[in-house]
Enzyme design. Structure first.
Site, PDB file in Angstrom:
ATOM      1  N   GLU A 124     -53.212  73.492 116.210  1.00 37.40           N
ATOM      2  CA  GLU A 124     -52.660  74.486 117.117  1.00 37.40           C
ATOM      3  C   GLU A 124     -53.755  74.987 118.047  1.00 37.40           C
ATOM      4  O   GLU A 124     -54.945  74.946 117.706  1.00 37.40           O
ATOM      5  CB  GLU A 124     -52.111  75.690 116.348  1.00 37.40           C
ATOM      6  CG  GLU A 124     -50.819  75.455 115.629  1.00 37.40           C
ATOM      7  CD  GLU A 124     -50.308  76.718 114.965  1.00 37.40           C
ATOM      8  OE1 GLU A 124     -49.144  76.700 114.539  1.00 37.40           O
ATOM      9  OE2 GLU A 124     -51.052  77.713 114.865  1.00 37.40           O
TER      10      GLU A 124
ATOM     11  N   LYS B 217     -54.266  90.213 104.281  1.00 44.74           N
ATOM     12  CA  LYS B 217     -54.000  91.518 104.885  1.00 44.74           C
ATOM     13  C   LYS B 217     -54.505  92.655 103.994  1.00 44.74           C
ATOM     14  O   LYS B 217     -54.378  92.594 102.773  1.00 44.74           O
ATOM     15  CB  LYS B 217     -52.496  91.677 105.113  1.00 44.74           C
ATOM     16  CG  LYS B 217     -51.871  90.561 105.936  1.00 44.74           C
ATOM     17  CD  LYS B 217     -50.364  90.604 105.824  1.00 44.74           C
ATOM     18  CE  LYS B 217     -49.705  89.406 106.494  1.00 44.74           C
ATOM     19  NZ  LYS B 217     -48.252  89.357 106.239  1.00 44.74           N
TER      20      LYS B 217
ATOM     21  N   ARG C 134     -39.188  85.452 101.580  1.00 40.12           N
ATOM     22  CA  ARG C 134     -39.286  86.313 100.400  1.00 40.12           C
ATOM     23  C   ARG C 134     -39.543  87.746 100.834  1.00 40.12           C
ATOM     24  O   ARG C 134     -39.686  88.040 102.018  1.00 40.12           O
ATOM     25  CB  ARG C 134     -40.441  85.840  99.508  1.00 40.12           C
ATOM     26  CG  ARG C 134     -41.771  85.795 100.265  1.00 40.12           C
ATOM     27  CD  ARG C 134     -42.950  85.596  99.360  1.00 40.12           C
ATOM     28  NE  ARG C 134     -44.171  85.267 100.091  1.00 40.12           N
ATOM     29  CZ  ARG C 134     -44.950  86.126 100.719  1.00 40.12           C
ATOM     30  NH1 ARG C 134     -44.619  87.405 100.758  1.00 40.12           N
ATOM     31  NH2 ARG C 134     -46.055  85.727 101.336  1.00 40.12           N
TER      32      ARG C 134
END
Length: 448
Positions: A200, A237, A291
């Site tokens: 990418e 995170k 999820r």
């Protein structure tokens, strides 16, 4: 509605699911390894079953043991939480074969979105913007070099079958490409059993923006706004907030509407999150998590919607209990992940917790299963609590967070609480001026 739900997880998320079930009048079954026999969710559940020794592969990832626990207790549904088997399509299929409902999306959707290449193709088909890159897996150096020249350096090489930063490398120049490709393939094979990688365009200073969605598989889908998860270390995170300080109402409406329409077209059932990189006013799809997310409480805080209860209702065959017009975003929320780790080196700090004082007051929520006398085991993820604060504005939220962190005491193990106290002193954090590289740069400066 279900009579009894088995919670195929541990820690704070198992306790979160248990509470949702209890409010719905559903009996619960806690499963646990021998290391978690004194965990809070085990103590509070209606029933508990030991499913194996401490290693996750022998307990929380042991599908035969989980099936046996369902049969022994008569559980008619399983909530997988996040991690472990939450995105395991085969687990969902096996449960279905035994007439047990998997509280989550269909195995087909888990499988499609679990493969990064297929997920990207699906996103393109559904009209979701994607990062320019290879159309499929890249196997050879020559192919990688050709594609890299087309999309332009620097490029990001990513594992097709995984996440969490494993199998992910940056090639900034053509000279870097061959080594980065080989390293990424090797890491992908070791972590996921599949060496497929794709390329990418590497975005220099993007933010990580994710959109929470709910679909009922009956043609209805909504978005619950976005979360900004840009404060990360090694792609993990640490701080999440909703709504993002980088977006305005028009941008929020545009991306949310596009995502909700795509999810409805897909026929998706359950909760999910579409994750984007956001730079210079543009969104680029990176993956979908099929999820519940760790950071779902910040979305619940600004919408008043219990996402876990909605998951359960949808899995039981109900339609969404609200429409997009019913959803109102109110105030601001921030979540700090409290890990049992050194706040500078992030070395895990398992051990005995001597005492705990949890902050409280208006707009403060703590999701945690720890208590004084509990022992944090060394076998699992180091997340031990989530501190979520809410305020009428981001500024009020930051002030409340500063106060709550000052009250939070966990003695006996090291935690990341001091890191968050320090972050709140930085002007960039106060102004909401950060990207996905900001925290790593900040930590590097702290170590110098």
């Amino acid at each position: 509605m279900f009579d009894k739900v088995l919670i195929a997880n541990r820690g704070e998320i198992a306790l979160r699911i248990l509470r949702a079930c209890r409010e719905l009048g559903i009996a619960t079954v806690a499963v646990h390894s021998t290391a978690d026999e004194n965990a809070m969710h085990v103590r509070l559940a209606d029933e508990s079953v030991c499913i194996g020794p401490p290693p996750a592969r022998d307990s929380y990832l042991n599908i035969p043991s989980l099936l046996a626990a369902c049969e022994i207790t008569g559980a008619d549904a399983v909530h997988p939480g996040y991690g472990f088997l939450a995105e395991n399509a085969r687990f969902a299929e096996i449960l279905g074969e035994h007439n047990i409902t998997f509280i989550g999306p269909s195995p087909e959707h888990i499988r499609i979105m679990g493969d990064k290449i297929e997920a990207k193709k699906t996103a393109i088909r559904l009209g979701i913007p994607v990062v320019p890159g290879s159309p499929g897996a890249v196997r050879s150096g020559d192919e990688a070099a050709r594609i890299a020249e087309e999309i332009g350096f620097p490029v990001l090489i990513k594992a097709a079958a995984g996440g969490g930063g494993r199998g992910m490398k940056v090639a900034r120049t053509p000279a870097d490409l061959a080594e980065a490709l080989t390293t990424a393939q090797t890491e992908a094979k070791a972590a996921f059993g599949d060496d497929a990688v794709y390329l990418e365009r590497y975005l220099a200073k993007p933010r990580h923006i994710e959109v929470q969605i709910l679909g009922d598989g009956q043609g209805n889908a909504v978005h619950l706004g976005e979360r900004d998860c840009s404060l990360q270390r090694r792609h993990q995170k640490l701080w999440e907030e909703a709504l993002s300080p980088a977006l305005n109402a028009d941008q929020r409406h545009a991306i949310g509407t596009r995502v909700a329409t795509a999810i409805a077209d897909l026929g998706y059932s359950g909760a999910g999150t579409i994750e984007f990189l956001y730079e210079n006013g543009e969104f680029f799809f990176i993956e979908m998590n099929t999820r519940l997310q760790v950071e779902h409480p910040v979305t619940e805080s600004i919408t008043g919607i219990d996402i876990v209860q909605e998951q359960i209702r949808i899995a039981a065959g109900a339609k969404l209990s609200f429409t997009q017009d019913d959803i109102v975003f109110s105030g601001h929320a921030i979540e700090c992940r409290i890990n049992a780790e050194n706040p500078l080196t992030f070395t895990p700090s398992p051990g005995h917790i001597d005492s705990v004082h949890v902050p409280g007051g208006l707009g403060v929520r703590v999701d945690s299963g720890i208590y004084a006398g509990y022992t944090v085991p060394p076998y699992y993820d180091s997340l031990i609590a989530k501190l979520i604060v809410m305020g009428k504005s981001r500024n009020e939220c930051l002030m409340r967070l500063r106060r709550a962190l000052g009250e939070y005491v966990i003695e006996g193990v090291e935690t990341t609480i001091p890191l968050f106290i320090d972050l709140l002193k930085d002007d960039d954090i106060i102004d909401g001026n950060y990207d996905i590289h900001w925290l790593e740069n900040y930590l590097e400066r702290r170590r110098q």
